[in-house]
Design a protein around this motif. Structure first.
Motif, mmCIF file in Angstrom:
data_model
loop_
_atom_site.group_PDB
_atom_site.id
_atom_site.type_symbol
_atom_site.label_atom_id
_atom_site.label_comp_id
_atom_site.label_asym_id
_atom_site.label_seq_id
_atom_site.Cartn_x
_atom_site.Cartn_y
_atom_site.Cartn_z
ATOM 1 N N LEU A 148 -1.453 1.033 -4.650
ATOM 2 C CA LEU A 148 -1.466 2.430 -4.197
ATOM 3 C C LEU A 148 -2.776 2.786 -3.495
ATOM 4 O O LEU A 148 -2.840 3.808 -2.799
ATOM 5 C CB LEU A 148 -1.216 3.371 -5.377
ATOM 6 N N HIS A 152 -0.180 3.094 2.900
ATOM 7 C CA HIS A 152 1.245 3.225 2.631
ATOM 8 C C HIS A 152 1.697 4.591 3.128
ATOM 9 O O HIS A 152 0.888 5.402 3.604
ATOM 10 C CB HIS A 152 1.539 3.065 1.136
ATOM 11 N N ILE A 154 3.764 6.632 1.107
ATOM 12 C CA ILE A 154 4.220 7.433 -0.030
ATOM 13 C C ILE A 154 3.507 8.783 0.045
ATOM 14 O O ILE A 154 2.288 8.842 0.219
ATOM 15 C CB ILE A 154 3.904 6.725 -1.356
ATOM 16 N N ARG A 158 3.664 12.662 -4.420
ATOM 17 C CA ARG A 158 4.406 11.625 -5.139
ATOM 18 C C ARG A 158 3.452 10.537 -5.627
ATOM 19 O O ARG A 158 3.584 10.045 -6.759
ATOM 20 C CB ARG A 158 5.481 11.016 -4.235
ATOM 21 N N GLU A 159 2.478 10.176 -4.819
ATOM 22 C CA GLU A 159 1.507 9.165 -5.233
ATOM 23 C C GLU A 159 0.751 9.619 -6.484
ATOM 24 O O GLU A 159 0.551 8.832 -7.418
ATOM 25 C CB GLU A 159 0.515 8.867 -4.110
ATOM 26 N N ILE A 253 7.361 0.602 -6.048
ATOM 27 C CA ILE A 253 6.067 0.915 -5.436
ATOM 28 C C ILE A 253 5.553 -0.282 -4.655
ATOM 29 O O ILE A 253 5.123 -0.161 -3.494
ATOM 30 C CB ILE A 253 5.055 1.337 -6.510
ATOM 31 N N ALA A 256 7.479 -0.709 -1.372
ATOM 32 C CA ALA A 256 7.141 0.276 -0.337
ATOM 33 C C ALA A 256 5.802 -0.028 0.306
ATOM 34 O O ALA A 256 5.638 0.090 1.530
ATOM 35 C CB ALA A 256 7.142 1.675 -0.945
ATOM 36 N N GLU A 268 10.753 -1.214 3.749
ATOM 37 C CA GLU A 268 9.912 -0.111 3.296
ATOM 38 C C GLU A 268 10.778 1.083 2.875
ATOM 39 O O GLU A 268 10.537 1.710 1.829
ATOM 40 C CB GLU A 268 8.944 0.311 4.394
ATOM 41 N N HIS A 272 11.075 3.097 -0.811
ATOM 42 C CA HIS A 272 11.004 4.538 -1.075
ATOM 43 C C HIS A 272 12.252 5.025 -1.809
ATOM 44 O O HIS A 272 12.158 5.867 -2.717
ATOM 45 C CB HIS A 272 10.821 5.292 0.248
ATOM 46 N N ILE A 275 11.972 4.083 -5.441
ATOM 47 C CA ILE A 275 11.080 4.990 -6.167
ATOM 48 C C ILE A 275 11.828 6.241 -6.588
ATOM 49 O O ILE A 275 11.785 6.658 -7.757
ATOM 50 C CB ILE A 275 9.854 5.354 -5.313
ATOM 51 N N GLU A 276 12.508 6.852 -5.640
ATOM 52 C CA GLU A 276 13.194 8.105 -5.939
ATOM 53 C C GLU A 276 14.306 7.918 -6.965
ATOM 54 O O GLU A 276 14.480 8.744 -7.859
ATOM 55 C CB GLU A 276 13.737 8.724 -4.637
#
Length: 283
Positions: A148, A152, A154, A158-159, A253, A256, A268, A272, A275-276
């Motif tokens: 992270l 990226h 994101i 959200r990060e 993560i 992405a 990518e 995402h 993640i969602e």
């Protein structure tokens, strides 16, 4: 092409001259996204696969670990290639060639039987001796947080949420077993309805459920019959809810971030979405 392409360095060319003299390239299977080479070659009337890493890639060492330690259950039944030779310093290896077509985007991907066989094969790999790892969760959480820190796409809010979640996770001991690391149809071959396995560049000891994550992200969602057949073949379902959530979110993560770094837009986007979905289904 009488000699391997110029992307191979001097040491790698010398390896081929030693182990596969007179080899000619039949097909270049390299993806082009990362710094490695995958070649189908012919030597002495037989076909082989040659894999080589560039300076920034680290797949060959893991492939050799897999061949030397974990692949025997598959090789003995003809469902994985046999190692011919490898050189860790030169970052190159050669294996026998397995006939067949990639399952990905083929009719075989739509057949539950393919996933039943894939479950059986994975159970053979995972059925080898496991060990307790007291630092796995801590290492994987640290890796996610470090990813992270990289470029990226994101969203910032959200990060921050992801960092809070990951930082609060426990670091309890887990059982780790030999895993493939990229268990999905792009690494399965179909030859007359028999499934075999390729590509061990991500092989490593991990929790068994880690090899289920990439299937859940696409194939299980595309057709529940694939998931049911896979569980039947595997013989059990190792996805304990809390550990499964952690593994899914870490994978999402990492996907992405990595896909953004290598410029793979479709992958990518999948990261995402993963993640969602993981967050939504855990809420």
């Amino acid at each position: 092409m009488p000699t391997p392409p110029p992307r191979l360095n001097v040491a790698q060319r010398a390896f081929i001259d030693r182990w596969l003299p007179g080899a000619s390239v039949v097909c270049d299977h390299s993806w082009g996204l990362v710094d490695n080479v995958v070649l189908e070659v012919e030597a002495g009337g037989e076909r082989y696969i040659v894999k080589a890493d560039g300076e920034s890639a680290h797949h060959i060492s893991r492939e050799l670990d897999a061949h030397e330690n974990w692949l025997r259950p598959w090789v003995e039944i003809g469902r994985a290639p046999r190692l011919v030779a490898g050189d860790r310093m030169a970052k190159i290896l050669a294996t026998t060639y397995l006939p067949g077509h990639l399952v990905l985007d083929s009719p075989a991907q739509r057949r539950p039987e393919t996933f039943r066989q894939a479950g059986e094969l994975l159970a053979l790999l995972h059925g080898q001796a496991g060990v307790t790892d007291t630092s796995y969760e801590q290492r994987e959480n640290a890796k996610v947080l470090a990813n992270l820190d990289k470029p990226h796409r994101i969203a910032a809010e959200r990060e921050r949420q992801l960092r809070r979640i990951v930082s609060a996770w426990p670091d309890t001991p887990v059982t780790i077993v030999p895993t493939h690391g990229d268990w999905q149809p792009r690494n399965w071959l179909d030859a007359d309805d028999q499934i075999s396995v390729i590509d061990f560049g991500r092989a490593a000891p991990r929790p068994a459920l880690s090899d289920w994550v990439r299937l859940e992200a696409r194939d299980f969602r595309a057709d529940p019959a694939r998931e049911a057949a896979f569980i039947e073949g595997y013989g059990a379902d190792p996805r304990e809810p809390d550990a499964w959530f952690r593994e899914r979110l870490r994978e999402a993560i990492n996907t992405a971030v990595w896909a953004h770094l290598v410029g793979d837009g479709a992958f990518e986007a999948q990261g995402h979405e993963m993640i969602e979905r993981a967050l939504e289904e855990a809420s």
